[in-house]
Design a protein around this motif. Structure first.
Motif, PDB file in Angstrom:
ATOM      1  N   ILE A   1     -16.644  -6.002   2.404  1.00  0.00           N
ATOM      2  CA  ILE A   1     -15.310  -5.434   2.606  1.00  0.00           C
ATOM      3  C   ILE A   1     -14.398  -5.681   1.416  1.00  0.00           C
ATOM      4  CG2 ILE A   1     -15.495  -5.594   5.106  1.00  0.00           C
ATOM      5  CD1 ILE A   1     -13.678  -8.056   4.994  1.00  0.00           C
ATOM      6  N   GLY A   2     -14.911  -6.350   0.387  1.00  0.00           N
ATOM      7  CA  GLY A   2     -14.157  -6.459  -0.857  1.00  0.00           C
ATOM      8  C   GLY A   2     -13.361  -7.726  -1.076  1.00  0.00           C
TER       9      GLY A   2
ATOM     10  N   SER B   1     -13.774  -8.831  -4.540  1.00  0.00           N
ATOM     11  CA  SER B   1     -13.201  -7.791  -5.403  1.00  0.00           C
ATOM     12  C   SER B   1     -11.686  -7.909  -5.476  1.00  0.00           C
ATOM     13  CB  SER B   1     -13.589  -6.404  -4.878  1.00  0.00           C
ATOM     14  OG  SER B   1     -14.967  -6.165  -4.986  1.00  0.00           O
TER      15      SER B   1
ATOM     16  N   ASN C   1     -16.226  -1.964  -6.166  1.00  0.00           N
ATOM     17  CA  ASN C   1     -17.000  -2.652  -5.135  1.00  0.00           C
ATOM     18  C   ASN C   1     -18.003  -1.667  -4.555  1.00  0.00           C
ATOM     19  OD1 ASN C   1     -17.475  -4.801  -3.042  1.00  0.00           O
ATOM     20  ND2 ASN C   1     -16.647  -3.221  -1.707  1.00  0.00           N
TER      21      ASN C   1
ATOM     22  N   LYS D   1     -12.297  -1.541   6.868  1.00  0.00           N
ATOM     23  CA  LYS D   1     -11.777  -2.891   6.639  1.00  0.00           C
ATOM     24  C   LYS D   1     -11.278  -3.050   5.208  1.00  0.00           C
ATOM     25  CE  LYS D   1     -14.717  -4.996  10.175  1.00  0.00           C
ATOM     26  NZ  LYS D   1     -15.871  -5.887  10.447  1.00  0.00           N
ATOM     27  N   PHE D   2     -12.019  -2.482   4.263  1.00  0.00           N
ATOM     28  CA  PHE D   2     -11.599  -2.501   2.863  1.00  0.00           C
ATOM     29  C   PHE D   2     -10.235  -1.838   2.705  1.00  0.00           C
ATOM     30  CE2 PHE D   2     -11.221  -0.366  -1.202  1.00  0.00           C
ATOM     31  CZ  PHE D   2     -11.617  -1.313  -2.137  1.00  0.00           C
ATOM     32  N   ASP D   3     -10.083  -0.638   3.296  1.00  0.00           N
ATOM     33  CA  ASP D   3      -8.823   0.105   3.181  1.00  0.00           C
ATOM     34  C   ASP D   3      -7.661  -0.646   3.833  1.00  0.00           C
ATOM     35  OD1 ASP D   3     -10.015   2.152   1.769  1.00  0.00           O
ATOM     36  OD2 ASP D   3     -10.304   3.447   3.532  1.00  0.00           O
TER      37      ASP D   3
ATOM     38  N   LYS E   1      -6.620  -3.374   1.418  1.00  0.00           N
ATOM     39  CA  LYS E   1      -5.977  -2.771   0.249  1.00  0.00           C
ATOM     40  C   LYS E   1      -4.567  -2.287   0.564  1.00  0.00           C
ATOM     41  CE  LYS E   1      -6.873   0.531  -3.484  1.00  0.00           C
ATOM     42  NZ  LYS E   1      -7.852   1.499  -4.053  1.00  0.00           N
TER      43      LYS E   1
ATOM     44  N   PHE F   1     -13.740   1.307  -3.692  1.00  0.00           N
ATOM     45  CA  PHE F   1     -14.929   1.137  -2.863  1.00  0.00           C
ATOM     46  C   PHE F   1     -15.845   2.330  -3.075  1.00  0.00           C
ATOM     47  CE2 PHE F   1     -17.695   1.390   0.732  1.00  0.00           C
ATOM     48  CZ  PHE F   1     -17.796   0.125   1.297  1.00  0.00           C
TER      49      PHE F   1
END
Length: 247
Positions: A51-52, A55, A68, A83-85, A88, A99
């Protein structure tokens, strides 16, 4: 409102969303993983970055760009992009992290070269079958050499490659007993840092620095007294090393 530094904001967001248990624990992880690596204005590739979290850490520490890559499809973990978004969107001062739902083999760098490449618990997943047979099968060895040649092709001289994983060798595994501390690890799908360093040397990486992680429950005390190969052998056999591109 008091201005918050990018790294403080990073830790605040991750703690509030329960992505990390505590800032102190996360800081220990990143000290182990990156030592004193300077991310300022660096281009970074995080292979299998989930999920970064790493990163976003590297971006918060000054990286110019972080990509990532994490496969979002059959056989992979789901919900990574969402989850990444979410992370962020809450890190208002970190916009330079991207991503890409790719495996490393399908990843197209589009001519980019990276100053730092991270493989945190992902080197064995680049090809699990080949990793398992690496010590005894020439074709499996060639498979990883080919992967490492691609890594070498997208780095510059003096670029750093950071690798963290568990070693193949562990006290409980050698006794054919399930490790009570790390019961889910499939030890046969891992390799020792020396094995990886030997292969990476063939494609131009050298000057390795290896360290071993103590069990988290020992905290800072463990960092001082238990972060060594022998002690790690009786716990989770987790290692970290950094190599540098020589060619």
């Amino acid at each position: 409102m008091k201005n918050t530094s990018p790294i403080d904001n990073f830790y605040n967001v991750l703690v509030e969303n329960n992505y990390i248990k505590s800032r102190d624990k996360a800081e220990r992880k990143f000290r182990f993983l990156f030592k004193n690596l300077d991310f300022t204005n660096k281009s970074v590739l995080d292979i299998g970055g989930g999920i970064g979290i790493s990163s976003f850490y590297m971006a918060s520490m000054g990286a110019r760009e972080v990509i990532n890559i994490e496969p979002e499809g059959a056989g992979s973990r789901t919900g990574m992009i969402e989850k990444f978004d979410k992370i962020k969107s809450q890190l208002n001062n970190v916009k330079n992290v991207l991503f890409q739902p790719d495996t490393f083999q399908t990843f197209d760098p589009k001519g980019k070269k990276f100053d730092i490449i991270l493989l945190d618990q992902s080197i064995n997943h680049l090809d699990e079958s080949a990793c398992t047979g690496l010590l005894n099968n020439k074709n499996d060895r060639k498979t990883y050499i080919k992967i490492f040649e691609k890594i070498a092709s997208i780095t510059l001289k003096k670029s750093k490659l950071v690798i963290c994983d568990c070693s193949r060798y562990n006290f409980f595994n050698l006794l054919n007993i399930k490790n009570p501390i790390a019961p889910s690890i499939e030890w046969e799908k891992h390799q020792s840092p020396e094995t990886w360093i030997e292969l990476l040397k063939e494609v131009g990486f050298g000057n390795p620095t290896i360290s071993w992680r103590s069990n988290d429950k020992f905290g800072k005390f463990g960092e001082i007294f238990f972060a060594n190969k022998l002690t790690s052998f009786f716990f989770n056999s987790k290692f970290d090393f950094i190599v540098e591109k020589n060619l």
